[in-house]
Motif scaffolding. Structure first.
Motif, PDB file in Angstrom:
ATOM      1  N   UNK A  85       0.839  -1.193   0.000  1.00  0.00           N
ATOM      2  CA  UNK A  85       0.000   0.000   0.000  1.00  0.00           C
ATOM      3  C   UNK A  85       0.880   1.251   0.000  1.00  0.00           C
ATOM      4  N   UNK A  86       0.272   2.395  -0.241  1.00  0.00           N
ATOM      5  CA  UNK A  86       1.004   3.669  -0.307  1.00  0.00           C
ATOM      6  C   UNK A  86       0.384   4.661   0.675  1.00  0.00           C
ATOM      7  N   UNK A  87       1.204   5.185   1.580  1.00  0.00           N
ATOM      8  CA  UNK A  87       0.743   6.235   2.479  1.00  0.00           C
ATOM      9  C   UNK A  87       0.988   7.579   1.810  1.00  0.00           C
ATOM     10  N   UNK A  88      -0.051   8.381   1.694  1.00  0.00           N
ATOM     11  CA  UNK A  88       0.034   9.707   1.080  1.00  0.00           C
ATOM     12  C   UNK A  88      -0.366  10.713   2.147  1.00  0.00           C
ATOM     13  N   UNK A  89       0.450  11.733   2.371  1.00  0.00           N
ATOM     14  CA  UNK A  89       0.186  12.672   3.459  1.00  0.00           C
ATOM     15  C   UNK A  89       0.469  14.100   3.027  1.00  0.00           C
ATOM     16  N   UNK A  90      -0.303  15.014   3.592  1.00  0.00           N
ATOM     17  CA  UNK A  90      -0.026  16.447   3.435  1.00  0.00           C
ATOM     18  C   UNK A  90      -0.331  17.112   4.765  1.00  0.00           C
ATOM     19  N   UNK A  91       0.679  17.772   5.333  1.00  0.00           N
ATOM     20  CA  UNK A  91       0.523  18.445   6.622  1.00  0.00           C
ATOM     21  C   UNK A  91       0.837  19.917   6.525  1.00  0.00           C
ATOM     22  N   UNK A  92       0.236  20.675   7.414  1.00  0.00           N
ATOM     23  CA  UNK A  92       0.444  22.127   7.451  1.00  0.00           C
ATOM     24  C   UNK A  92       0.692  22.527   8.894  1.00  0.00           C
ATOM     25  N   UNK A  93       1.903  22.979   9.179  1.00  0.00           N
ATOM     26  CA  UNK A  93       2.282  23.379  10.533  1.00  0.00           C
ATOM     27  C   UNK A  93       1.832  24.799  10.781  1.00  0.00           C
ATOM     28  N   UNK A 110       0.364  12.056  16.976  1.00  0.00           N
ATOM     29  CA  UNK A 110      -0.299  13.120  17.740  1.00  0.00           C
ATOM     30  C   UNK A 110       0.218  13.167  19.174  1.00  0.00           C
ATOM     31  N   UNK A 111       0.335  11.999  19.811  1.00  0.00           N
ATOM     32  CA  UNK A 111       0.839  11.946  21.194  1.00  0.00           C
ATOM     33  C   UNK A 111       2.265  12.491  21.265  1.00  0.00           C
ATOM     34  N   UNK A 112       3.091  12.107  20.305  1.00  0.00           N
ATOM     35  CA  UNK A 112       4.489  12.579  20.283  1.00  0.00           C
ATOM     36  C   UNK A 112       4.549  14.100  20.165  1.00  0.00           C
ATOM     37  N   UNK A 113       3.749  14.658  19.247  1.00  0.00           N
ATOM     38  CA  UNK A 113       3.773  16.114  19.045  1.00  0.00           C
ATOM     39  C   UNK A 113       3.206  16.854  20.252  1.00  0.00           C
ATOM     40  N   UNK A 114       2.133  16.322  20.836  1.00  0.00           N
ATOM     41  CA  UNK A 114       1.519  16.978  21.994  1.00  0.00           C
ATOM     42  C   UNK A 114       2.473  17.032  23.180  1.00  0.00           C
ATOM     43  N   UNK A 115       3.302  15.998  23.310  1.00  0.00           N
ATOM     44  CA  UNK A 115       4.222  15.935  24.445  1.00  0.00           C
ATOM     45  C   UNK A 115       5.514  16.707  24.207  1.00  0.00           C
ATOM     46  N   UNK A 116       5.817  17.038  22.969  1.00  0.00           N
ATOM     47  CA  UNK A 116       7.137  17.596  22.675  1.00  0.00           C
ATOM     48  C   UNK A 116       7.127  18.929  21.931  1.00  0.00           C
ATOM     49  N   UNK A 131       0.661  23.542  16.483  1.00  0.00           N
ATOM     50  CA  UNK A 131      -0.091  22.346  16.121  1.00  0.00           C
ATOM     51  C   UNK A 131       0.091  22.079  14.632  1.00  0.00           C
ATOM     52  N   UNK A 132      -0.414  20.936  14.196  1.00  0.00           N
ATOM     53  CA  UNK A 132      -0.268  20.515  12.799  1.00  0.00           C
ATOM     54  C   UNK A 132      -1.606  20.008  12.298  1.00  0.00           C
ATOM     55  N   UNK A 133      -2.063  20.516  11.159  1.00  0.00           N
ATOM     56  CA  UNK A 133      -3.196  19.891  10.488  1.00  0.00           C
ATOM     57  C   UNK A 133      -2.633  18.881   9.494  1.00  0.00           C
ATOM     58  N   UNK A 134      -3.295  17.742   9.377  1.00  0.00           N
ATOM     59  CA  UNK A 134      -2.747  16.665   8.537  1.00  0.00           C
ATOM     60  C   UNK A 134      -3.874  15.878   7.876  1.00  0.00           C
ATOM     61  N   UNK A 135      -3.690  15.613   6.600  1.00  0.00           N
ATOM     62  CA  UNK A 135      -4.534  14.631   5.918  1.00  0.00           C
ATOM     63  C   UNK A 135      -3.615  13.490   5.511  1.00  0.00           C
ATOM     64  N   UNK A 136      -3.954  12.310   5.953  1.00  0.00           N
ATOM     65  CA  UNK A 136      -3.158  11.117   5.631  1.00  0.00           C
ATOM     66  C   UNK A 136      -4.095  10.032   5.119  1.00  0.00           C
ATOM     67  N   UNK A 137      -3.715   9.410   4.018  1.00  0.00           N
ATOM     68  CA  UNK A 137      -4.541   8.353   3.447  1.00  0.00           C
ATOM     69  C   UNK A 137      -3.671   7.183   3.015  1.00  0.00           C
ATOM     70  N   UNK A 138      -4.260   6.010   3.086  1.00  0.00           N
ATOM     71  CA  UNK A 138      -3.575   4.782   2.713  1.00  0.00           C
ATOM     72  C   UNK A 138      -4.266   4.226   1.465  1.00  0.00           C
ATOM     73  N   UNK A 158      -9.326  16.475  15.695  1.00  0.00           N
ATOM     74  CA  UNK A 158      -8.546  17.660  16.058  1.00  0.00           C
ATOM     75  C   UNK A 158      -7.210  17.679  15.328  1.00  0.00           C
ATOM     76  N   UNK A 159      -6.622  18.860  15.135  1.00  0.00           N
ATOM     77  CA  UNK A 159      -5.240  18.918  14.633  1.00  0.00           C
ATOM     78  C   UNK A 159      -4.299  18.188  15.583  1.00  0.00           C
ATOM     79  N   UNK A 160      -3.178  17.768  15.060  1.00  0.00           N
ATOM     80  CA  UNK A 160      -2.199  17.041  15.857  1.00  0.00           C
ATOM     81  C   UNK A 160      -1.461  17.989  16.793  1.00  0.00           C
ATOM     82  N   UNK A 161      -1.123  17.478  17.984  1.00  0.00           N
ATOM     83  CA  UNK A 161      -0.304  18.248  18.916  1.00  0.00           C
ATOM     84  C   UNK A 161      -1.091  19.056  19.919  1.00  0.00           C
ATOM     85  N   UNK A 162      -2.432  18.972  19.909  1.00  0.00           N
ATOM     86  CA  UNK A 162      -3.249  19.759  20.843  1.00  0.00           C
ATOM     87  C   UNK A 162      -3.661  18.909  22.050  1.00  0.00           C
ATOM     88  N   UNK A 163      -4.317  17.782  21.782  1.00  0.00           N
ATOM     89  CA  UNK A 163      -4.784  16.887  22.847  1.00  0.00           C
ATOM     90  C   UNK A 163      -4.069  15.546  22.692  1.00  0.00           C
TER      91      UNK A 163
END
Length: 551
Positions: A363-371, A407-413, A419-426, A461-466
């Motif tokens: 499979x192919x993971x395709x992602x686009x994130x916006x910090x 998300x957990x990694x970003x929220x803790x660090x 924060x980061x908005x992210x669309x990820x699809x497989x 939610x965006x990543x890195x908040x909760x």
């Protein structure tokens, strides 16, 4: 340095240095190299540096790219003198380094050994200089000699600090001062003064606490006047508590300035009550010395500022190169699909991230994130996002758990305001089935072959908040002729000169009107519509597009 050479619209040869890791060529003004060729695609080709080599890659152009007459289908290495053809434009690749490595001989002049007699003469002149400065300057000829000697002495200084230390040493040699202080204005444009040198005769260690009469400083810095007082303890103009407490008897102070209107510092010298008093001759000596030194100090300040600016530019270039390496070197080749991705930063470095990551099961993971935010801080967080996603793919983590872990990694660090908005699809290439998560990102578009366009909104939610946030997984299937368009808000929220937004309606209309185009063709149509809308308005955010088409 490697460069490309081509003729511009006026027929004049134009040389472009290949200083970036990736240099895009095309008809769009957003390309690094814009060529006015009607047969060129807006984003036509790219030259990528790999170590000491340069590679040419076609970006899915409509009319193709040729190198030395051969159509470029896969990335090809460039050699000096090679010819790239894009539309009707011929571009020559030139690399001086490869010419040197292919048989050129570099010859350097040899330096003769230093003649001992010249060394003795130089040391003798240096000794004479010290004796001369220590003497009395009673004639105009002596002062002219002082100008020459001080100029020669300061030539050996390299940076600002070394120059100022040399000036202080010359003051001690020229006048019977017990203490020398040199102050310069801050670079922030205020009148604040900064102590650069504060020394006592015969000691290299700086003075811990420096006190100078405010009256003396104002006379020099505000009025541009030199100060001489032979008996500060009984001089009503300059006597102060500072003078009394420190037992100062004689004071000399002169401005540092290149012209009379701009005073950027002062040289101050004083002597206690038990030492010899300063005379008008000492003032003339110090004034002359300061006049000559001012030019060298100003030049040294400019040199230090230039070196600091160049250091920052080098670091920025390195950061830009590192960030560009995070982007895919080329779209993946998967039978039955076309992939395209492109990103334009509104600053030198940006906070948008896109990726195509093959998974262990085909499979192919395709992602686009916006910090959130822009510039260096956003780029640093983007690099953390890139590393975290690749780590989860390498660990063969399922999509939902992978995004939760990121998300957990970003929220803790990361800071609370980032924060980061992210669309990820497989993507399952065999079936066209997509499993996706939208973590606060703009809803991607699915353009169907029948002309309909829908939005994908499932997520959370965006990543890195909760840290413990949950994310909804959506599912959809790409059929033959369908296209997935993922974009950052730099596309939908781009402003024109009137302050209007490009908006979702315009984006949907572009996609709907070009569903039969290839992935690269649709990419160019979106970029073209965006450029026509914004015209010369500056970009207010990074622009990133990812397109997946099933053919």
């Amino acid at each position: 340095m490697a460069q490309i050479i081509f003729k511009n619209a006026s027929g004049i040869p134009e040389h472009v240095q290949l200083s970036r890791l990736r240099t895009t060529i095309g008809r769009s003004a957003r390309s690094d190299v814009c060529i006015p060729d009607a047969f060129a695609s807006r984003l036509h080709a790219e030259i990528r540096q790999e170590g000491d080599s340069f590679w040419l890659q076609d970006l899915g152009s409509a009319n193709g790219t040729r190198y030395n007459g051969v159509v470029v289908k896969m990335p090809v290495p460039l050699s000096s003198g090679g010819e790239i053809q894009i539309g009707e434009t011929r571009i020559v690749f030139d690399d001086e380094r490869s010419k040197l490595s292919m048989g050129s001989t570099l010859i350097t002049d040899s330096t003769e050994a230093l003649d001992p007699s010249k060394t003795i003469a130089f040391n003798h002149r240096k000794s004479s200089t010290t004796e001369f400065l220590s003497g009395q300057f009673s004639t105009r000829t002596d002062l002219l000699q002082l100008i020459s000697k001080v100029g020669v002495a300061l030539l050996s200084a390299r940076g600002l600090d070394e120059t100022l230390d040399q000036v202080a040493s010359l003051v001690f040699e020229s006048v019977p001062a017990e203490r020398v202080i040199i102050m310069l204005r801050d670079d922030d444009g205020t009148d604040n003064m900064q102590i650069k040198v504060a020394r006592t005769r015969g000691k290299l260690e700086p003075i811990d606490e420096v006190r100078i009469s405010r009256t003396v400083m104002e006379e020099v810095l505000k009025n541009g006047q030199s100060v001489l007082t032979a008996d500060a303890q009984h001089d009503p103009k300059y006597f102060s508590q500072t003078m009394a407490l420190q037992g100062i008897r004689s004071v000399l102070a002169v401005p540092l300035s290149v012209d009379e209107r701009t005073i950027f510092g002062l040289v101050y010298a004083d002597s206690p009550t038990y030492e010899a008093t300063f005379t008008e001759e000492h003032l003339n000596i110090l004034t002359t010395l300061a006049s000559v030194a001012s030019i060298r100090v100003e030049n040294a300040s400019l040199m230090d500022a230039r070196l600091e600016r160049e250091r920052m530019e080098r670091e920025l270039e390195l950061a830009t190169e590192i960030q560009q390496r995070f982007q895919p070197s080329a779209p993946p080749i998967v039978e039955g699909y076309q992939f395209q991705g492109i990103s334009f930063s509104c600053y030198e470095i940006g906070g948008d991230y896109y990726d195509f990551v093959p998974r262990h099961d085909g499979k192919m993971l395709i992602a686009l994130g916006d910090v959130s935010g822009k510039g260096t801080a956003a780029a640093l967080l983007m690099s953390s996002l890139h590393a975290a996603i690749h780590a989860q793919v390498s660990a063969k983590t399922e999509l939902g758990l992978a995004i939760s872990s990121v998300n957990h990694y970003l929220a803790e660090n990361t800071p609370a305001n980032r924060f980061v908005t992210l669309f990820a699809t497989e993507l399952n290439p065999e079936t066209g089935h997509l499993r996706y998560i939208n973590a606060g990102h703009n809803p991607p578009l699915i353009g169907r072959a029948d002309g309909t366009v829908i939005q994908l909104s499932s997520g959370g939610f965006p990543l890195g908040i909760i840290s413990g946030a949950e994310f909804e997984i959506g599912e959809i299937t790409l059929e033959s002729g369908d296209v997935l368009v993922i974009y950052s808000d730099g596309v939908s929220e781009a402003n024109n000169l009137a302050g209007e937004e490009f908006g979702m309606d315009r984006l949907i209309n572009v996609v709907k009107g070009n569903l039969k185009a290839s992935a690269s063709g649709l990419r160019d149509k979106v970029e073209s519509a965006l450029s026509s809308f914004t015209q010369t308005a500056p970009a207010n955010d990074d622009i990133t597009l990812v397109i997946v088409k099933r053919i």
